[in-house]
Every structure is written in C-alpha cells, then in structure tokens.
Design an enzyme around this catalytic site. Structure first.
Site, PDB file in Angstrom:
ATOM      1  N   ASP A 150     -36.210  -9.758  -3.025  1.00  0.00           N
ATOM      2  CA  ASP A 150     -35.781  -8.361  -3.116  1.00  0.00           C
ATOM      3  C   ASP A 150     -36.987  -7.431  -2.929  1.00  0.00           C
ATOM      4  O   ASP A 150     -36.972  -6.498  -2.131  1.00  0.00           O
ATOM      5  CB  ASP A 150     -35.133  -8.166  -4.496  1.00  0.00           C
ATOM      6  CG  ASP A 150     -34.699  -6.736  -4.753  1.00  0.00           C
ATOM      7  OD1 ASP A 150     -34.125  -6.120  -3.835  1.00  0.00           O
ATOM      8  OD2 ASP A 150     -34.913  -6.249  -5.883  1.00  0.00           O
TER       9      ASP A 150
ATOM     10  N   HIS B 108     -29.869  -4.711   3.408  1.00  0.00           N
ATOM     11  CA  HIS B 108     -30.833  -5.143   2.393  1.00  0.00           C
ATOM     12  C   HIS B 108     -30.411  -6.488   1.765  1.00  0.00           C
ATOM     13  O   HIS B 108     -31.228  -7.405   1.634  1.00  0.00           O
ATOM     14  CB  HIS B 108     -30.956  -4.046   1.336  1.00  0.00           C
ATOM     15  CG  HIS B 108     -31.698  -4.450   0.103  1.00  0.00           C
ATOM     16  ND1 HIS B 108     -33.040  -4.782   0.125  1.00  0.00           N
ATOM     17  CD2 HIS B 108     -31.296  -4.588  -1.191  1.00  0.00           C
ATOM     18  CE1 HIS B 108     -33.423  -5.099  -1.112  1.00  0.00           C
ATOM     19  NE2 HIS B 108     -32.388  -4.989  -1.920  1.00  0.00           N
TER      20      HIS B 108
ATOM     21  N   GLU C 285     -25.667  -3.670 -10.239  1.00  0.00           N
ATOM     22  CA  GLU C 285     -26.470  -2.471 -10.474  1.00  0.00           C
ATOM     23  C   GLU C 285     -25.929  -1.262  -9.707  1.00  0.00           C
ATOM     24  O   GLU C 285     -25.923  -0.152 -10.205  1.00  0.00           O
ATOM     25  CB  GLU C 285     -27.916  -2.748 -10.052  1.00  0.00           C
ATOM     26  CG  GLU C 285     -28.913  -1.730 -10.533  1.00  0.00           C
ATOM     27  CD  GLU C 285     -30.350  -2.217 -10.307  1.00  0.00           C
ATOM     28  OE1 GLU C 285     -30.655  -3.369 -10.674  1.00  0.00           O
ATOM     29  OE2 GLU C 285     -31.145  -1.462  -9.735  1.00  0.00           O
ATOM     30  N   ASP C 286     -25.472  -1.482  -8.502  1.00  0.00           N
ATOM     31  CA  ASP C 286     -25.187  -0.351  -7.613  1.00  0.00           C
ATOM     32  C   ASP C 286     -23.721  -0.157  -7.219  1.00  0.00           C
ATOM     33  O   ASP C 286     -23.410   0.758  -6.466  1.00  0.00           O
ATOM     34  CB  ASP C 286     -26.013  -0.486  -6.322  1.00  0.00           C
ATOM     35  CG  ASP C 286     -27.501  -0.407  -6.602  1.00  0.00           C
ATOM     36  OD1 ASP C 286     -27.875   0.302  -7.555  1.00  0.00           O
ATOM     37  OD2 ASP C 286     -28.287  -1.058  -5.893  1.00  0.00           O
TER      38      ASP C 286
HETATM   39 MN    MN Z   1     -32.222  -5.017  -4.138  1.00  0.00          MN
END
Ligand code: MN
Length: 480
Positions: A138, A47, A75-76
């Site tokens: 994104d 991604h 974020e992840d």
């Molecule tokens: Mn993303």
C-alpha cells in the site's frame, strides 16, 4: 490490470489453487469503491489493483492478494466488517481490518493518531505477519503517486516512509522494497540533492559496466571447466544509501569510496564456499572484509558470503556469494516464505521461530502507553545502526546505537536489569547512562532487592528496557 491478466499472473506460480475468490474480490472492490477517485483523478480501484500486483510480484498467497484488493474497503467505503466477513471469511477480513486506520476524530493530535495507528497495525501484524506485507505494498503505491498531493503532505508522508516503513521493510528482509521506498522518499525530502546525485550516478554507469565486464571475464577464466553453476550480477545501490554514506563521512560524491557491487549466485551452499575460494585465489581480498552470513545469518533471515577484493584493474569490488534460494530471501525477505512450492501453500517451517523476535518486540512496544514514547521507541529500535556488545562470557547482544549498560542488562535478563546497581565496561566502572560501543565487554553489577529508579527512563534506549522499568514503576504507583 484486467482481471483475467491478474488471475493468470497468480495462477502462473500457484497453478493448483482455485482462483474463484480472487475473481470475486476483484469485482467486489471495484463495486465497493464505486465512483471514488484518487488524488490523481484516476478511479480509486487503480490503487487496489496496484497493491494486488505488488503482492503477486512477491508471490504471496491467495488470501493476501484478496485482502490487498479489498484493503481500503473498510476505511473508505460503507462496507462493514460484518458484511466483509460474510462475503470473504475471517482470515481475509482480519487482514483488511489490520491495515485499516482508526477514526481520526478520536485523537487530539496528528502525532497521537499516527502512533495509535502504528500500534494497532503492529498488533495485527503480531497475529498475522501478512498484514505488514499488505501495508508495505500500500505504501509503495502511495509513494509512487505522491506527486499528486500538496508539497506539505508529500514531505510528511515521505518522512514517515523513510523513518518507519523502509526500516521495517529492511528488518523484514525485504531489501528490494526498502531501496525503492528510500529512493522515492529521498526524491521528495531532498529534491535537489536527489537530482544532483541521480545525474552523477548515471554518468558513472558506463565505467562501472566496463569494470563489471572485466571482472566477469576474469571469474569465468578462473572457473575454467569446473562445473559450478553460477550467474554474476551487478548490484545497484540505492541513491539514498549513497547519500547517507556521503552524510556519514561528510564527503562529496566524488570522494566517496564506493566499490562496485557484484553478486555471484549458485546452486548449493558448498558451491558458495567453492566460489569464494576461487575468487580469493584470483583476487587479493581486502583484510577484514570477509563476513560469513551463511553460518551466522542476520536476524532478518539474510544469508550470503561477503568479501571485498581488488578487482582486475585494481579497483575495489564488493562481492556477495549466495544460492538462488538465499537470493530470493535477500530480495523479498519474509514475503519469500509465502511462496508457493509445488503448487501448494507451504509456509517455511522455521518461519514462526525466526519471527519470534518480531512478536516479542511488538509486545514490548505495546507496553508503552504514551504515543510519543511509543513512536520514539519504534524509531530507535528500527534504526539499523546497531552496536554489538559482549557479555563477560562472550555472548553477543545487538543493541541500537546509543544504548546504555541498562539496555544491555535488560537484554541479558529482566532480573539483571531490575536489580542493576552499576556497570563495568572493559573492566572499568561506568555510569549507567554510558553510551556503549561495538566490541565493548559489559559486566552488570546487581544487588539483591535493588529496584529500578525513575530517572532510568530518561536515558534507556530500547523498548524492552523502557517497558520493563515503566511496568515496575507503574505497579509501585511511582508513574502513571
Ligand atoms: Mn490504500
């Protein structure tokens, strides 16, 4: 894509830029996402890589592509903002932080979370426009991989795409992206209508190609041995735009007057007008169809000459004439302004000025405290169905459809909006909630010392008017 391939694609348009940081961001992102997977079962980095590839396709600068590779790290993964800043510096970290969502646990509802995330992202965009460009890359990849999610989630994401992201891309002049997002969303929102229309448009393709060939031939002949450089392209319309036209006119595909779209691209502005002259001598123009977006560019930087003519076989042909540079701007919008010229990052000197409307607009939106009101205003202001209303002095104001004399008053001047007591449209008195139409001449009546009324909030449409009225009422303690 392999790292070397990605780096060399970037180097192809920015040969003199040191790519060490790109190299590092690539490895860092792979490492940070570790064994994480996407819903597709692929490695999560796929991604990040796809986002970077879009940014490279739009020829963005090096910090943006690095931020694209790293955009989900905060974020992840467990990487902190501080760590990222230490590794990649302030510029890249700020962009990554700008696209990072707020923690969901802070909110009572999904609507509130959505509104606050938009607010945060737009605020970051006001400081650095590249934030929204990363967010759009994104969203494009998320839309392309939507089939791995549950149907309910697909619909929700597709709806957000069609109501917020695609109009925003359009506003930023990124027309190619807007069409892509629209069609991807359409496929999930109305799968049957999409499949049906897709079949019909494909079937029509062969006839269209014949018409195009005839048109090209006629233009070439008319050009004779004039040495005007040009190339002629067919313009494909998004399925979604055809579908919207069917909805607006309440007609089936077969009855839609959908002219063949053609683009003629040349080198200079003077040659745009020369080509227009040749086209108009050769084919009969449709009355009232000519628009000059070269001398009066659209707000989203778009420039071209538009005209519709009767083609060689009597069919309508919609023509856009533009230079190569205008063509790039029309396809890539603001992204085109980060393109590397002669190997160096050179931002368009007028870009900041041109994008002032965006910052101003974001500022008004920030004033709207309730998440619902914020999202509603955002959607209304992004709606491209605008009306054009004139001041008595002949100045034109673009307003969203459904705008009232009050919205108009505030768009002319805050003071005029604040002190508004009545309005005349085309010399007749109207109520303040009157719905303005394109071509209306609106005169605002003011009275010194008059102040905004609470009920105005029930019918004003624009974020600007709403924020000004609310600001006043709050100061007076009339609303919270
Ligand atoms: Mn993303």
């Amino acid at each position: 894509m392999q790292k070397q391939e990605l780096v060399s694609k970037f180097a192809a348009y920015a040969p003199h830029v040191d790519t060490a940081l790109l190299d590092k961001a690539y490895d860092y992102s792979i490492h940070a996402h570790g064994q994480q997977e996407r819903a597709s079962g692929e490695h999560y980095f796929v991604h990040c890589d796809a986002v970077a590839q879009s940014l490279i396709e739009w020829k963005m600068d090096l910090p943006t592509i690095c931020a694209g590779l790293l955009h989900d790290v905060l974020e992840d993964t467990s990487v902190s903002e501080e760590t990222l800043r230490g590794e990649f510096g302030e510029e890249i970290t700020k962009m990554v932080a700008g696209v990072t969502k707020l923690d969901h646990l802070q909110f009572d509802s999904r609507d509130d979370a959505q509104a606050e995330n938009w607010r945060k992202m737009l605020l970051a965009t006001a400081q650095d426009i590249r934030v929204i460009v990363i967010k759009l890359a994104d969203r494009l990849h998320n839309m392309k991989t939507l089939n791995y999610l549950k149907p309910e989630k697909q619909k929700r994401i597709a709806f957000e795409t069609v109501s917020l992201y695609a109009p925003l891309a359009h506003r930023l002049g990124m027309f190619q992206l807007k069409s892509q997002l629209d069609d991807l969303a359409f496929m999930y929102l109305e799968p049957e209508a999409y499949a049906d229309l897709n079949k019909k448009v494909s079937a029509q393709l062969a006839t269209r190609e014949v018409t195009l060939a005839h048109f090209k031939e006629a233009v070439e002949k008319a050009l004779g041995d004039t040495a005007i450089p040009h190339r002629i392209l067919a313009r494909s319309k998004s399925l979604y735009s055809i579908y919207m036209k069917m909805q607006r006119q309440d007609k089936p595909f077969e009855e839609i007057q959908d002219a063949l779209g053609v683009r003629i691209i040349t080198d200079t502005v003077a040659n745009c007008y020369a080509l227009l002259g040749i086209v108009h001598t050769q084919f009969k123009p449709v009355a009232g169809s000519f628009t000059d977006y070269i001398s009066i560019p659209k707000m989203n930087l778009y420039r071209s000459l538009h005209t519709t003519v009767m083609g060689p076989g009597g069919e309508l042909v919609e023509i856009q004439i533009r230079t190569e540079e205008m063509h790039r701007t029309a396809e890539y919008g603001i992204a085109a302004h980060w393109r590397y010229k002669t190997g160096e990052s050179q931002r368009d000197a007028h870009l900041e000025e041109k994008l002032n409307w965006l910052r101003q607009w974001i500022e008004w939106l920030q004033d709207l405290k309730s998440p619902r009101e914020f999202l509603d205003s955002l959607k209304t202001d992004l709606d491209l169905h605008q009306v054009f209303v004139f001041t008595p002095a002949g100045e034109v104001k673009a307003l969203p459809a459904g705008a009232t004399p009050l919205d108009f008053a505030f768009s002319v001047h805050t003071e005029i909006g604040m002190a508004c007591v009545g309005a005349q449209v085309n010399n007749k008195m109207v109520k303040l909630d009157y719905e303005l139409k394109s071509g209306d001449i609106c005169k605002i009546l003011t009275k010194k010392g008059s102040v905004p009324k609470k009920d105005w909030l029930n019918f004003v449409k624009t974020a600007r008017a709403r924020s000004k009225i609310r600001h006043y009422l709050r100061e007076q303690g009339i609303v919270a």
